[in-house]
Motif scaffolding. Structure first.
Motif, short mmCIF file in Angstrom:
data_model
loop_
_atom_site.label_atom_id
_atom_site.label_comp_id
_atom_site.label_asym_id
_atom_site.label_seq_id
_atom_site.Cartn_x
_atom_site.Cartn_y
_atom_site.Cartn_z
N LEU A 11 18.83 46.55 51.61
CA LEU A 11 19.66 47.13 50.55
C LEU A 11 21.04 47.52 51.05
N LEU A 12 21.11 48.01 52.28
CA LEU A 12 22.43 48.33 52.85
C LEU A 12 23.28 47.07 53.00
N PHE A 13 22.68 45.98 53.45
CA PHE A 13 23.43 44.72 53.58
C PHE A 13 23.85 44.17 52.22
N ILE A 14 22.97 44.29 51.23
CA ILE A 14 23.32 43.83 49.89
C ILE A 14 24.48 44.66 49.34
N ALA A 15 24.43 45.97 49.53
CA ALA A 15 25.52 46.84 49.06
C ALA A 15 26.83 46.52 49.78
N ALA A 16 26.75 46.22 51.07
CA ALA A 16 27.96 45.85 51.81
C ALA A 16 28.56 44.56 51.24
N GLY A 17 27.70 43.62 50.90
CA GLY A 17 28.16 42.38 50.30
C GLY A 17 28.80 42.60 48.94
N PHE A 18 28.21 43.46 48.13
CA PHE A 18 28.79 43.78 46.82
C PHE A 18 30.16 44.43 46.99
N PHE A 19 30.26 45.32 47.97
CA PHE A 19 31.54 45.99 48.20
C PHE A 19 32.61 44.99 48.63
N ALA A 20 32.28 44.11 49.56
CA ALA A 20 33.25 43.11 50.01
C ALA A 20 33.60 42.14 48.88
N SER A 21 32.61 41.76 48.08
CA SER A 21 32.87 40.87 46.94
C SER A 21 33.78 41.54 45.91
N SER A 22 33.59 42.83 45.71
CA SER A 22 34.45 43.53 44.76
C SER A 22 35.89 43.58 45.26
N MET A 23 36.06 43.69 46.57
CA MET A 23 37.42 43.66 47.12
C MET A 23 38.05 42.27 46.92
N HIS A 24 37.23 41.22 47.01
CA HIS A 24 37.72 39.86 46.75
C HIS A 24 38.19 39.74 45.30
N LYS A 25 37.44 40.33 44.38
CA LYS A 25 37.85 40.29 42.97
C LYS A 25 39.17 41.04 42.76
N TRP A 26 39.36 42.15 43.48
CA TRP A 26 40.63 42.87 43.39
C TRP A 26 41.77 41.97 43.86
N GLN A 27 41.52 41.19 44.91
CA GLN A 27 42.55 40.28 45.41
C GLN A 27 42.89 39.23 44.35
N GLU A 28 41.86 38.69 43.70
CA GLU A 28 42.10 37.67 42.68
C GLU A 28 42.87 38.22 41.48
N LEU A 29 42.76 39.51 41.24
CA LEU A 29 43.50 40.15 40.14
C LEU A 29 44.91 40.56 40.55
N ASP A 30 45.32 40.19 41.76
CA ASP A 30 46.65 40.50 42.31
C ASP A 30 46.88 42.00 42.48
N LEU A 31 45.82 42.77 42.67
CA LEU A 31 45.96 44.20 42.92
C LEU A 31 46.29 44.50 44.37
N VAL A 32 46.13 43.50 45.24
CA VAL A 32 46.39 43.67 46.67
C VAL A 32 47.39 42.60 47.10
N GLY A 33 48.45 42.44 46.36
CA GLY A 33 49.43 41.42 46.69
C GLY A 33 49.15 40.13 45.93
N THR A 34 50.01 39.17 46.11
CA THR A 34 49.91 37.90 45.40
C THR A 34 48.71 37.10 45.87
N TRP A 35 47.95 36.57 44.93
CA TRP A 35 46.80 35.74 45.26
C TRP A 35 47.09 34.26 45.02
N SER A 36 47.80 33.99 43.95
CA SER A 36 48.07 32.60 43.61
C SER A 36 49.55 32.45 43.31
N PRO A 37 50.19 31.46 43.83
CA PRO A 37 49.73 30.34 44.66
C PRO A 37 49.47 30.78 46.10
N ALA A 38 48.64 30.01 46.76
CA ALA A 38 48.16 30.36 48.09
C ALA A 38 49.30 30.47 49.11
N ARG A 39 50.33 29.67 48.99
CA ARG A 39 51.41 29.69 49.98
C ARG A 39 52.24 30.97 49.92
#
Length: 131
Positions: A11-39
């Motif tokens: 469960l700890l590993f699953i929660a860690a994965g959810f947390f990291a995945s949620s940070m990835h979603k924040w990146q895709e929403l451009d909340l942590v700088g530009t996500w697209s375009p990749a360059r």
């Protein structure tokens, strides 16, 4: 006992994965700088390494499962890795604090029970001494 420890760790590993995945979603929403375009991505959104040739989380069924369960990324970014490490630092620190607190509570309860048992024994021996 072993089953509970295994399930807790899983469960700890699953929660860690959810947390990291949620940070990835924040990146895709451009909340942590530009996500697209990749360059145009800042360093925090650049991929650290690319394991998609051998360990693709989009085509290889095992790694698709690992992505779903544990948040595996075949092209992680520094932000995701920092989030994963931050999660583990907080989880381990919280675990240490909670275990120490539980040990102190058990020791205090055990001491109270020993005192109560000693008083009961002393009270039971008192009439025998008077007779």
């Amino acid at each position: 006992e072993h089953f509970m420890r295994f399930c807790s760790a899983l469960l700890l590993f699953i929660a860690a994965g959810f947390f990291a995945s949620s940070m990835h979603k924040w990146q895709e929403l451009d909340l942590v700088g530009t996500w697209s375009p990749a360059r145009e991505r800042p360093w925090l959104n650049q991929k650290v390494f690319d394991a998609s040739d051998c360990c693709s989380d989009k085509t290889n069924r095992f790694f698709v499962l690992m992505r779903a369960l544990l948040g595996y990324q075949d092209q992680p970014t520094p932000f995701e890795l920092f989030a994963y490490l931050f999660y583990w630092l907080v989880a381990v620190a919280a675990g240490i604090v909670l275990v120490r607190r539980a040990k102190r509570a058990v020791a205090a309860r055990l001491e109270d029970l020993r005192k109560a048992a000693a008083e009961t024994t002393a009270d039971a021996d008192a009439p025998k001494n008077q007779a």
